[in-house]
Design an enzyme around this catalytic site. Structure first.
Site, short mmCIF file in Angstrom:
data_model
loop_
_atom_site.label_atom_id
_atom_site.label_comp_id
_atom_site.label_asym_id
_atom_site.label_seq_id
_atom_site.Cartn_x
_atom_site.Cartn_y
_atom_site.Cartn_z
N SER A 150 58.71 9.69 -14.30
CA SER A 150 59.42 8.76 -13.43
C SER A 150 58.78 8.77 -12.06
O SER A 150 58.23 9.79 -11.61
CB SER A 150 60.89 9.17 -13.30
OG SER A 150 61.54 8.43 -12.28
N TYR A 163 67.02 15.69 -10.78
CA TYR A 163 66.23 14.77 -11.59
C TYR A 163 64.80 14.71 -11.07
O TYR A 163 63.84 14.80 -11.85
CB TYR A 163 66.85 13.38 -11.57
CG TYR A 163 66.07 12.37 -12.38
CD1 TYR A 163 65.98 12.49 -13.77
CD2 TYR A 163 65.39 11.32 -11.77
CE1 TYR A 163 65.25 11.59 -14.52
CE2 TYR A 163 64.66 10.41 -12.51
CZ TYR A 163 64.58 10.55 -13.88
OH TYR A 163 63.85 9.66 -14.62
#
Length: 255
Positions: A150, A163
């Site tokens: 990501s 995250y």
């Protein structure tokens, strides 16, 4: 039928129950690979396998929660038992739970680490010897390990601390593996999408979700097929070409 780039190759895709994983499985099957579909929900996998078969491809559903060590290893073994080899591993499973450190639960953090890191490590560890063997025996003389990360691994935002931790760690892990496996004919890549439609915001606490929706409201996000196209490009290159990292952002995304 004309020869396709991945004819004779076998791919394993985790997170194949939907989104990027499902789109990637379709793309690889379209390039000629037989695909093992790994996720925790069998019904979705069976539906996808049927869709691929109707398009002339070959797919095999493997229901597995890769946070369980034995099931992660079994997913790789099930693929070998069915297809006899493993040329491509796409680590596509991951979860994004947005919340502030003050308001989150430790269970949310544990869930992200368990799936985004520990599950990925277990599948990778089980697959590496077979990828090395595939590279030495394949007519293409190359195998691929592709990790779906990501843009959050590059740019941390409020509410995404753990995250982003998992995604930044993935980049470091992949770079070390790249150096270790380059001489074995195994290419290691990271694909880092930015905003992918709006589904990620659904895994956020109320305040973080509302903030994400406001932030993303004016942006036309990437589609899962966009990321699948990137993965398809990476694994169909000739052996002399290694695409180690690919960062994809929505056209209007500034962070």
């Amino acid at each position: 039928m004309a020869e396709r780039p991945l004819d004779g190759a076998v791919a394993l895709v985790t997170g194949a129950g939907g989104g990027i994983g499902a789109a990637t499985a379709r793309r690889l099957a379209g390039e000629g690979a037989a695909v093992a579909l790994v996720a925790g929900r069998r019904a979705r996998l069976d539906q996808l396998a049927g869709d691929i078969a109707r398009r002339g491809g070959e797919a095999f559903a493997v229901e597995a929660d890769i946070t369980e060590p034995e099931r992660a290893e079994d997913a790789v073994q099930d693929t070998l038992d069915r297809f006899g080899r493993l040329d491509i591993l796409v680590n596509g499973t991951g979860v994004m739970l947005l919340n502030s450190a003050l308001h989150t639960t430790i269970e949310e953090w544990d869930r992200m680490v368990s799936l985004n890191v520990a599950g990925l490590l277990r599948v990778t560890h089980a697959a590496v010897p077979h990828l090395i063997y595939a590279a030495s025996t394949s007519p293409r003389q190359v195998a691929d390990l592709v990790n779906v990360g990501s843009a959050a691994g590059r740019v941390a935002r409020p509410g995404s601390s753990v995250y982003s931790l998992t995604q930044a760690g993935l980049r470091a892990f992949a770079e070390s593996l790249r150096q270790e496996l380059a001489g074995e004919g195994v290419r290691v890549s990271v694909v880092e999408p930015g905003t992918v439609d709006a589904e990620g915001a659904g895994h956020a606490a109320d305040a973080a979700r509302d903030a994400a929706r406001r932030q993303l409201g004016a942006i036309e996000g990437l589609r899962p097929e966009d990321i699948a196209d990137s993965i398809g490009y990476i694994v169909t290159r000739e052996r002399r070409v290694a695409v180690n990292e690919m960062l994809l952002r929505a056209g209007d995304q500034t962070w």
